[in-house]
Design a protein around this motif. Structure first.
Motif, mmCIF file in Angstrom:
data_model
loop_
_atom_site.group_PDB
_atom_site.id
_atom_site.type_symbol
_atom_site.label_atom_id
_atom_site.label_comp_id
_atom_site.label_asym_id
_atom_site.label_seq_id
_atom_site.Cartn_x
_atom_site.Cartn_y
_atom_site.Cartn_z
ATOM 1 N N THR A 90 0.828 -1.203 0.000
ATOM 2 C CA THR A 90 0.000 0.000 0.000
ATOM 3 C C THR A 90 0.862 1.253 0.000
ATOM 4 O O THR A 90 0.560 2.244 -0.683
ATOM 5 N N LEU A 91 1.957 1.235 0.754
ATOM 6 C CA LEU A 91 2.874 2.383 0.778
ATOM 7 C C LEU A 91 3.545 2.578 -0.582
ATOM 8 O O LEU A 91 3.788 3.722 -1.010
ATOM 9 N N LEU A 92 3.854 1.502 -1.276
ATOM 10 C CA LEU A 92 4.453 1.621 -2.612
ATOM 11 C C LEU A 92 3.471 2.260 -3.599
ATOM 12 O O LEU A 92 3.862 3.116 -4.407
ATOM 13 N N ILE A 93 2.212 1.855 -3.542
ATOM 14 C CA ILE A 93 1.201 2.468 -4.412
ATOM 15 C C ILE A 93 1.093 3.965 -4.106
ATOM 16 O O ILE A 93 0.995 4.801 -5.011
ATOM 17 N N ALA A 94 1.134 4.306 -2.817
ATOM 18 C CA ALA A 94 1.054 5.716 -2.422
ATOM 19 C C ALA A 94 2.209 6.519 -3.010
ATOM 20 O O ALA A 94 2.020 7.650 -3.477
#
Length: 466
Positions: A90-94
């Motif tokens: 999720t942090l990578l998508i952000a």
């Protein structure tokens, strides 16, 4: 990240684990830096957009608040993404959304593209604001958990301060495009560090990947025995909880209580008035007859106070505890907002009193109201309901954020500045009352022990032992 610990003494393994845990937590907390940069940059850029893009008060409100509305949607979707792809995913998508949003804002030829860029930034902020505190809570040992989640809030304040300083340096030349463009460098750093951190061991166990989870815990705790014991405890909880998310909310009175408390404290954080100052401080100060330059640099001074007070919070949160700091914070913030509203009502625009009361509010907010809702929401929710509950409480945070930012300039015209700040003071007083009656002291408690009390129906105030 290497998993080899052969040949190391127990002391060396423990020291290595401490260093690794700090790095992993700090890397995730860089999401807070992006949060601060992307939300803080608009304060200095907004007055310049009216000249280049022809924005009105209402258009300016939508440029500011579009990020919050998108963040609300992003935070709501974050729970699904975090369950499927993990907290790190999720942090990578952000981070990718941050890069797209920065490019659109920096190159925007008109208001429509600017709002599109702000929407991308908002989606990224919403995902990161959900995933980062959750990830930190799940990988950090309980003795350092409060400090490490508070570090996320500290990074937000540092990001806001960096944005204010950058705005101040670039404002005189009218370089609002560069105000957005320079954020690309820390965004790339955030992307790089996120690629280096391990998955959450709790998420791995929820997916049935025990071997990987134990390996991560062994690296983070510095002891094979501690890793196995913690993994066993998490698996035991998972075996006891057959329902998850909304289904758990329907059948568990304890979860309904923690779920409601999480939503309440996240919404009240935004109704405190912090983002009135973070987004609109130069605009408000100019209406109080500060020069444009003085307004920008006074806003920067507020950013400095915010950062310094958050550092104090990080130092005290695992010593004084959550509840005491939050009571002190809400009382101070209520006094500062009510006093500032009264100052405006009397017509006294003394620069010293004006800035002094705003600094007092910022310091009070940063000590407790800023970091503690994120800490508490990550601690009090049961494991199978955690992503759903934090998703909903983060959604409430962004909806409240959007509501405040979307009507601020219109409210100033309707009820006056003094009326606006009196209302904010009342919300801070309400936050004090909610803290007094419902917020538990969770310092030094394991997530598993807190969850046992939630499931046993223990009242909110007594979820902690102290």
């Amino acid at each position: 990240m290497s998993s080899s610990t052969s040949g190391l003494t127990s002391h060396q393994m423990a020291a290595r684990a401490r260093r690794l845990s700090i790095f992993v937590g700090a890397a995730a907390a860089l999401a807070g830096l992006m949060f601060g940069l992307d939300t803080g940059v608009i304060a200095g850029a907004l007055p310049l957009l009216s000249h280049d893009l022809g924005t009105s008060d209402r258009t300016a409100e939508w440029i500011v608040s579009s990020l919050m509305l998108a963040a609300a949607f992003g935070s709501f979707q974050a729970g699904t993404l975090a369950e499927r792809w993990g907290r790190r995913g999720t942090l990578l998508i952000a981070s990718v959304l941050f890069l797209i949003g920065i490019a659109l804002c920096a190159l925007a030829p008109g208001v429509e593209v600017m709002i599109a860029g702000r929407i991308c930034l908002g989606l990224g902020v919403g995902l990161a604001a959900f995933a980062a505190p959750l990830y930190i809570a799940e990988i950090t040992a309980q003795s350092r958990r409060g400090r490490m989640i508070a570090l996320y809030q500290l990074m937000i304040t540092i990001g806001i301060l960096m944005a204010f300083i950058s705005d101040g340096l670039l404002a005189q030349g009218g370089h609002w495009r560069w105000m957005f463009g320079v954020i690309a460098l820390p965004t790339l750093m955030f992307l790089g560090t996120t690629l280096m951190i391990p998955p959450s061991p709790r998420w791995l166990l929820m997916k049935g990947r025990r071997e990987e989870a134990v390996l991560v815990l062994r690296e983070l705790r510095g002891s094979p025995e501690a890793a196995k014991t913690e993994a066993d405890g998490i698996e035991l909880q998972l075996s006891h909880e057959k329902q998850a998310g909304l289904a758990l909310l329907r059948v568990s009175p304890g979860f309904r209580r923690t779920f409601t408390l999480g939503i309440a404290i996240q919404a009240l954080q935004q109704f405190s008035g912090i983002n009135v100052l973070m987004y609109y401080a130069p605009t408000v100060l100019e209406r109080l007859h500060f020069s444009a330059s003085a307004a920008v640099w006074c806003t920067t001074a507020l950013g400095v106070a915010n950062t310094l007070a958050t550092i104090v919070s990080v130092m005290l949160i695992d010593r004084w505890g959550r509840r005491g700091l939050l009571l002190l914070s809400t009382a101070g913030a209520a006094f500062a907002m009510l006093a500032f509203g009264t100052l405006l009502w009397t017509g006294d625009h003394s620069p010293a009193l004006t800035v002094g009361l705003l600094v007092l509010f910022i310091c009070a907010f940063a000590v407790g109201e800023g970091p503690l809702p994120w800490v508490l929401c990550s601690e009090i929710q049961p494991l199978r309901g955690r992503t759903f509950a934090i998703s909903c409480s983060t959604l409430s945070n962004w909806i409240a954020n959007w509501a405040v930012s979307n009507v601020l300039l219109s409210s100033l015209n309707l009820i006056g500045a003094h009326g606006v700040f009196w209302c904010l003071g009342a919300f801070n007083a309400l936050f004090f009352a909610v803290t007094w009656f419902f917020v538990p002291e969770t310092r030094g408690e394991s997530l598993e022990d807190i969850e046992e009390r939630v499931n046993a129906g223990v009242p909110l105030r007594r979820l902690g032992r102290t």
